[in-house]
Design an enzyme around this catalytic site. Structure first.
Site, PDB file in Angstrom:
ATOM      1  N   ASP A 226       0.922  -1.120  -0.014  1.00  0.00           N
ATOM      2  CA  ASP A 226       0.015  -0.019  -0.025  1.00  0.00           C
ATOM      3  C   ASP A 226       1.000   1.258  -0.086  1.00  0.00           C
ATOM      4  O   ASP A 226       1.109   1.824   1.042  1.00  0.00           O
ATOM      5  CB  ASP A 226      -0.718  -0.063   1.182  1.00  0.00           C
ATOM      6  N   GLU A 319       1.354   2.668  13.060  1.00  0.00           N
ATOM      7  CA  GLU A 319       0.336   2.622  12.093  1.00  0.00           C
ATOM      8  C   GLU A 319      -0.734   1.598  12.685  1.00  0.00           C
ATOM      9  O   GLU A 319      -0.746   0.420  12.682  1.00  0.00           O
ATOM     10  CB  GLU A 319       0.919   1.940  10.743  1.00  0.00           C
ATOM     11  N   GLU A 328     -10.667  -2.640  15.526  1.00  0.00           N
ATOM     12  CA  GLU A 328      -9.572  -3.520  15.911  1.00  0.00           C
ATOM     13  C   GLU A 328      -9.094  -3.146  17.121  1.00  0.00           C
ATOM     14  O   GLU A 328      -8.207  -3.587  17.881  1.00  0.00           O
ATOM     15  CB  GLU A 328      -8.550  -3.666  14.958  1.00  0.00           C
ATOM     16  N   HIS A 485      -5.581   0.110   1.152  1.00  0.00           N
ATOM     17  CA  HIS A 485      -6.084  -1.323   1.678  1.00  0.00           C
ATOM     18  C   HIS A 485      -7.405  -1.190   2.473  1.00  0.00           C
ATOM     19  O   HIS A 485      -8.075  -2.061   2.782  1.00  0.00           O
ATOM     20  CB  HIS A 485      -4.996  -2.069   2.342  1.00  0.00           C
TER      21      HIS A 485
END
Length: 550
Positions: A226, A319, A328, A485
């Site tokens: 990405d 990240e 998440e 992504h």
């Protein structure tokens, strides 16, 4: 997404739900229900229309009747509600109030017949435990004369019926949990050691599986390829070498170690790379193979549990972003690392994130994703539409599907935001920029900004393309930028639901839609996110809906 606390499970896969109501007559040894054993002393009851705590359900319902003209017992009687109906009624009212509606429509049982209302809105909701007692007391009040043998028998039969209903409710919730868990990826299940049933609860199993998923190459290949993502981190570090020179850097969720190596190459004195996945072993090899072992230290474990070789760090780089930004829950760990290890005045990279929402219309997608099931090779497969509107869809969209200007509904200043602020309900207003046959849903995406100084102020309506012209490294995950992504999160509107009373209707360019959008963890400790939107257009179309991002 980062390798410490992020994963990409299939859309629709859910973590187990810990909110449940236990059968007061059968709370013995069934696994998964131990933590809801009835206690000897009564629990306080949270108000239906406020966060106020009451000593018992009777006093709470009395105030609801006097202050809010809401008589739960009368509604039970008028609508002839059984025990499960009453459970749904309570959760329906709590959901409506939570979404800002303090006058929920309870004129008909159909308003809350959806089985989704079997899921408690509040964890350990003491009111749900009290429903059987309230119903029984109501029966006693209706027959104030001395109890006859026949009346005692009738009451015993009612109690037995309630107990059976309680068991049915528990079994329904347990079945839902089991169905959700059975969807876990077979490959992941094979790779994860099977713990004993009494050793680890289901939520812990899901968390363990989450980290196992980051041991595979594919997910890291996707992230590294990405270019929008990886180039942005590289550009920020290399264009600000003076910021990283001789600094101590913490990389939370280091994965393959790419961000750590950027920092080391930029002149960092020491880089500590932390990850709780087996990928940390590959990261150690990669760091060694690139001759950076004297600068980068790789540590296996959760950032909340490991011991770092330093007391404080100057910069935290990570990240951490997931689908819809907060899926998440890795950002929780980054905030922990910031509060525990970052020196006063230290830098977070990235420094800011914004969440955007825009109206969405795509008849072709609706035809292929929804209408498709009405006729599959000449066969009706309508049952495949069950709960299809309940799940958020992650996909890449053409700019033409965004039929109005997007609006920022949440700005995240990484230096100061708290975990509590990640659950929210924010207002929005958007204006259509074209005529549409129907509002098909909502598109959500996020933008990321790397400000070179903690004192740097992000403009109120920051746009990455404009900020890049000013020399600020930033990127968008929206449909008008290069695909990432993360793609976009699409919330499809179910116009057949009762909460969208008017059904789909054509809307005109220039019409304004106002509303509120909310994020909340699916449950405490879960990595899933529930997203709610309530809206109303100046043309009269309105609705309220909840989606899960799992």
């Amino acid at each position: 997404m980062s390798a410490a606390n992020t994963m990409n499970p299939p859309v629709g896969e859910r973590f187990p739900d810990s909110h449940s109501v236990s059968d007061s007559s059968d709370t013995s040894n069934e696994e998964g229900w131990e933590d809801v054993e009835p206690e000897e002393e009564s629990q306080p009851v949270i108000g239906l229309f406020s966060d106020h705590e009451y000593p018992d359900a009777r006093s709470m319902l009395k105030e609801c009747k006097e202050k809010f003209n809401f008589d739960l017992l009368k509604i039970q009687k008028d609508l002839d509600l059984d025990f499960l109906d009453s459970i749904k009624l309570v959760n329906y009212v709590r959901t409506e109030v939570k979404n800002g509606n303090k006058t929920p429509d309870v004129s008909s049982k159909s308003k809350f017949e959806d089985d989704a209302y079997l899921k408690p809105v509040l964890e350990d909701d003491a009111l749900l435990y009290s429903l059987d007692d309230l119903t029984e007391e109501q029966g006693e009040e209706s027959t104030p004369s001395a109890q006859t043998n026949r009346e005692v028998t009738e009451l015993q039969e009612q109690l037995e019926q309630l107990q059976n209903q309680f068991s049915e409710y528990r079994i329904a919730v347990q079945k839902s949990m089991d169905d959700q868990l059975s969807k876990e990826d077979e490959k992941l299940a094979e790779a994860t050691p099977k713990p004993s049933a009494h050793a680890i609860d289901r939520l812990q199993e899901a968390d363990d599986g989450y980290f196992v998923s980051y041991a595979y190459n594919a997910i890291h290949e996707s992230m590294l390829k990405d270019a929008v993502r990886t180039d942005s981190y590289r550009d920020f570090v290399y264009e600000n070498k003076h910021v990283f020179k001789d600094k101590v850097v913490l990389d939370v969720g280091c994965g393959t170690g790419i961000l750590s190596m950027f920092c080391a190459k930029a002149g960092a004195k020491k880089v500590i790379a932390v990850d709780n996945s087996n990928i940390i072993d590959r990261a150690k090899e990669i760091v060694h193979d690139n001759g950076l072992g004297d600068v980068i230290t790789c540590i296996r474990g959760k950032i909340e549990e490991v011991t770092l070789p330093v007391e404080k760090v100057d910069i935290i780089i990570s990240e951490w972003m997931g689908y819809g930004l907060l899926f998440e829950a890795m950002f929780d760990s980054v905030i922990y690392a910031r509060d525990r290890y970052l020196v006063p005045g230290g830098l977070m990279a990235p420094s800011h994130a914004t969440l955007r929402l825009a109206p969405f219309a795509d008849p072709d997608f609706i035809a292929s994703h929804i209408s498709f099931w009405n006729n599959v090779y000449g066969f009706k497969m309508d049952s495949m539409l069950h709960k299809i509107y309940d799940e958020a869809v992650v996909r890449s969209n053409q700019p033409a599907t965004v039929v109005g200007e997007s609006q920022i509904f949440l700005t995240l200043p990484l230096h100061t935001i708290t975990v509590e602020e990640l659950s929210f309900l924010k207002e929005f207003q958007v204006t259509l920029d074209q005529d549409i046959d129907a509002l098909d849903g909502w598109a959500i995406w996020f933008d990321i900004f790397f400000m070179p100084s903690r004192e740097s102020i992000l403009p109120e309506n920051a746009i990455p393309s404009e900020m890049s012209k000013k020399g600020v490294v930033s990127f968008t995950t929206g449909p008008h930028g290069t695909e990432t992504h993360w793609q976009q999160t699409i919330l499809l509107i179910d116009h057949a639901k009762d909460n969208a009373k008017q059904g789909s209707q054509a809307l005109k360019k220039g019409q304004v839609i106002t509303g509120k959008v909310g994020y909340e963890k699916t449950e405490k400790g879960s990595r899933g996110v529930d997203i709610s939107v309530q809206w109303e257009s100046d043309a009269g179309e309105k609705g309220i809906q909840l989606w899960s991002l799992q």
